[in-house]
Design an enzyme around this catalytic site. Structure first.
Site, PDB file in Angstrom:
ATOM      1  N   ASP A 264      37.665  79.116  92.526  1.00  0.00           N
ATOM      2  CA  ASP A 264      36.822  77.915  93.549  1.00  0.00           C
ATOM      3  C   ASP A 264      37.352  78.415  94.910  1.00  0.00           C
ATOM      4  O   ASP A 264      38.433  78.867  95.218  1.00  0.00           O
ATOM      5  CB  ASP A 264      37.221  76.720  93.049  1.00  0.00           C
ATOM      6  CG  ASP A 264      35.847  75.577  93.614  1.00  0.00           C
ATOM      7  OD1 ASP A 264      35.038  75.776  94.423  1.00  0.00           O
ATOM      8  OD2 ASP A 264      35.741  74.475  92.932  1.00  0.00           O
TER       9      ASP A 264
HETATM   10  C1  NOJ Z   1      33.875  73.775  95.607  1.00  0.00           C
HETATM   11  C2  NOJ Z   1      33.300  73.221  94.477  1.00  0.00           C
HETATM   12  O1  NOJ Z   1      34.209  72.823  93.784  1.00  0.00           O
HETATM   13  C3  NOJ Z   1      32.482  74.068  93.497  1.00  0.00           C
HETATM   14  O2  NOJ Z   1      31.997  73.156  92.702  1.00  0.00           O
HETATM   15  C4  NOJ Z   1      31.516  75.093  94.248  1.00  0.00           C
HETATM   16  O3  NOJ Z   1      30.863  75.716  93.465  1.00  0.00           O
HETATM   17  C5  NOJ Z   1      32.007  75.933  95.451  1.00  0.00           C
HETATM   18  N1  NOJ Z   1      32.724  74.757  96.329  1.00  0.00           N
HETATM   19  C6  NOJ Z   1      31.044  76.702  96.043  1.00  0.00           C
HETATM   20  O4  NOJ Z   1      30.449  75.945  96.948  1.00  0.00           O
END
Ligand code: NOJ
Length: 719
Positions: A264
């Protein structure tokens, strides 16, 4: 499928080029690739050559923008390896359907699949290749803002809805310009954040993890998801991206997942912030050791991986394995033949009538009628209607993570009603804002004035779309601002008040429940939300959604959920306030306001019988459960038939009930249908106290209905 020889390609790549494939940067980095370093590329000291080695891009505006980035990339990359464009396409791209939590309430996986496919078509035409969806985090705490993105509190429902999204987005062919590859997230147990505070610690037993949190991720993997994203949270002592038990033992070894893992956003760097890595180099080593193939936007791999390999702390074979997985994904996406994945500039599928029709159907099917004293559906000949409240004339109803969706594309309730009631005098007033920062009551009187003289009131309350979603945790999940005062004022002058609730999470609606003549839960319903609401109000559509998550009476009950495990001191009579030494709250009671699985209809469904074809089964038998239902009304409708299991005596404490099957059926006025469910031994398995997944001979019950509204319960024995 492309004929590119990936092995040969890998062999010709330098170590730096391989590492480049393992780095994902946001589109803004690529924008500065015009020879001169600017913005973040400058911060990273990434010149054109450095940038040419990067493997994937998160974001990007539209087809044209992504084509430009891809062209520039291919012109500079000596290996001519196309970039993958990834993005969060969660519940629509430009045409927005209801938030995933609402979609779960439709209890209709085929509709979910249709919606996901529509989103894939729009996003793929716009040059995106992979979506960071489905999000199937198991959730039980309404304080956590990301419940809006989830499929609710039941593991079976989340599994079915997750699986449907994988099928709908990917359509078995991720190279198609109508498809998106998927990335299941957030592995694992992100929704278990203590006290519902986002990014907080998760400390749960392996037994609970395996029983409840893991099944939906596994279902998505079995459905063929392309990628997995580890969660931000620390799970039992280690953040997921560096958690070997999760990433290696479970994901790679037990489940045999061979696809790409992506961190993430900055999660590898956050290993240092969590204090489990001393520096980026340790963090990168940990993540790679957990087979994380792509690092999203932080710079552990970029800064340290080459040195780690050269100093032999990390073997180049591990890097090669990750790069091969990434190249294979690019090949499966068909990017070596068509690096644009069939994208189309100004595609006419965006917001096309067919997509709006799907989004409207989804909003109709996910709305939940929670209370109705008979006022709904409203008579279309109504003369004077007051439409009040912060969501009455609001287009801000698309919800969190709405990609390229815009408020201006959404239909408000007021406009929906005006379109369908051309002969009614419709007046509207704001009443108050739905903001915690706006306690002003000066607009309430104006709303009251128009309500006094109306034949009925549509009161639209809720939670702003920015209040749920990532990092939007709340300790007070009541209606924000002075909306309860608006409810009091309006209902005291007009008892024909129908409340519509727009929200991204369960809210505490005790006051509303006492005072409104009807409550229709609309969630954040997306582009067609207001029109769908109007159709439901007027009986042009019949509500059929069920709650995918329990609504507490008070936030202090959180986490509250239907499949709680049995306690030694349960309340015997939920209405008895004087039972002593039972599992209860003195000041609230143990029951929620609205139950998981609850939802009314304009039809009257009579459950006539439930018949089991045998009373005993062996491990090899199948038990047939036949449920007969009749639509005892003049209105065609749909009912979600829910089947629950209870294991009466087991070697470990079991839940009071567990959903083991469901089906949504249509019943025309007066129609009767018999629905067959089939129960096998594997559906009776559970994790025992030593975490073995077993079934045990003994007695079970099956019930049809929901929560404490079971229509029939029958016993059977596994021998
Ligand atoms: C953070 C989020 O937790 C996740 O769900 C998301 O896909 C990513 N950022 C990318 O935007």
């Amino acid at each position: 499928m492309s004929s590119v020889d990936l092995k040969a390609l890998l062999e010709q790549m330098t170590l730096e080029e391989k590492i480049g494939q393992m780095i994902q940067l946001s589109a803004i980095f690529f924008d500065s690739a015009d020879g001169e370093l600017t913005g973040p590329a400058q911060e990273w000291d990434l010149d054109e050559h450095g940038l040419s080695m990067i493997g994937s891009c998160i974001g990007g505006l539209n087809a044209k923008h992504k084509r430009e980035i891809q062209d520039r990339h291919l012109a500079t990359d000596r290996n001519k390896i196309p970039l993958i464009f990834m993005r969060d396409i969660i519940h629509g791209y430009r045409t927005i359907y209801p938030i995933p939590l609402a979609m779960a309430g439709s209890f209709d996986p085929s509709l979910m699949e249709e919606c996901a496919h529509m989103a894939a078509r729009e996003a793929s035409h716009e040059g995106t290749h992979l979506t960071f969806a489905p999000m199937v985090d198991f959730v039980r705490d309404a304080r956590w803002g990301r419940v809006a993105e989830s499929c609710g509190e039941d593991a079976l429902l989340a599994s079915k809805m997750g699986e449907a999204q994988v099928k709908g987005f990917q359509k078995d062919d991720i190279s198609s310009p109508e498809s998106l590859a998927t990335c299941v997230k957030h592995f694992a147990a992100y929704g278990g954040a203590e006290a519902g505070r986002d990014y907080n610690t998760v400390e749960i037993s392996e037994r609970l993890l395996r029983s409840r949190y893991l099944p939906a991720y596994k279902a998505c993997i079995d459905a063929g998801t392309t990628m997995v994203m580890p969660s931000f949270n620390n799970l039992n002592g280690l953040p997921s991206v560096g958690n070997k038990f999760l990433m290696k033992k479970i994901l790679r070894d037990e489940w045999g997942f061979e696809g790409v893992v992506i961190s993430d956003w900055e999660a590898i760097y956050e290993l240092c912030v969590h204090g489990v890595a001393r520096d980026l180099s340790e963090a990168g080593e940990m993540a790679l050791d957990c087979s994380c193939d792509i690092e999203m936007v932080s710079r552990a791999y970029y800064d340290t991986l080459a040195d780690l390999v050269r100093s032999k702390r990390v073997s180049e074979d591990i890097v090669d394995r990750s790069v091969m997985r990434i190249l294979e994904l690019k090949k499966r996406l068909g990017l070596f033949e068509d690096p644009y994945h069939g994208s189309i500039e100004n595609s006419d599928v965006l917001l096309c009538p067919e997509h709006k029709e799907i989004a409207e159907r989804a909003a109709l099917e996910s709305a939940v009628l929670l209370r109705n004293n008979g006022i709904l559906p409203l008579n279309k000949n109504i003369k004077r209607l007051a439409v009040v409240g912060p969501f009455a004339n609001s287009q801000a109803i698309k919800g969190t993570w709405a990609a390229m969706g815009e408020n201006k594309d959404c239909i408000s309730v007021l406009d929906g009603l005006k379109a369908l009631l051309p002969h009614t005098e419709i007046k509207w007033a704001l009443g108050c804002e739905a903001s915690i920062d706006d306690p002003s009551k000066d607009k309430i009187a104006q709303a009251v004035e128009i309500c006094e003289n109306a034949d009925a009131v549509i009161l639209c309350v809720g939670e702003p779309q920015g209040y749920s979603g990532e990092a939007q945790s709340r300790v007070d999940i009541s209606l924000p601002g002075v909306q309860d005062e608006l409810i009091d004022a309006v209902t005291s002058v007009n008892s024909n008040t129908v409340a519509l609730v727009f929200n991204g999470r369960p809210l505490t609606l005790v006051n509303l429940e006492k005072k409104a003549a009807a409550i229709l839960e609309m969630w954040h319903p997306g582009t067609q939300g207001g029109l769908a609401a109007a159709k439901l109000i007027l009986g042009m559509a019949n509500p059929c959604g069920k709650l995918p998550m329990t609504f507490p009476k008070h936030v202090g009950q959180c986490p509250i959920y239907y499949d709680r495990t049995r306690t030694g001191r349960p309340k015997k009579n939920s209405d008895d306030k004087h039972e002593i030494c039972v599992s209860d709250y003195l000041d609230c009671g143990d029951l929620p306001l609205f139950f998981f699985g609850e939802g009314l209809s304009y039809s009257n469904f009579v459950y006539e019988s439930m018949v089991l074809d045998k009373n005993e089964i062996t491990k090899d038998d199948t038990l047939k459960v036949s449920v007969t239902i009749r639509n005892d009304s003049d209105t065609n409708g749909k009912e979600v038939v829910q089947l629950y299991l209870c294991d009466l005596v087991a070697s470990a404490v079991r839940p009071v009930q567990e959903l083991i099957a469901f089906e949504k059926i249509s019943l025309a006025a007066g129609e009767r249908k018999t629905l067959d469910f089939f129960i096998r031994e594997d559906m009776l398995r559970f994790y025992d106290s030593e975490c073995r997944y077993i079934s045990e001979p003994g007695d079970f019950t099956l019930s049809v209905g929901y929560a404490d509204h079971m229509r029939f319960t029958q016993k059977f024995t596994l021998i």
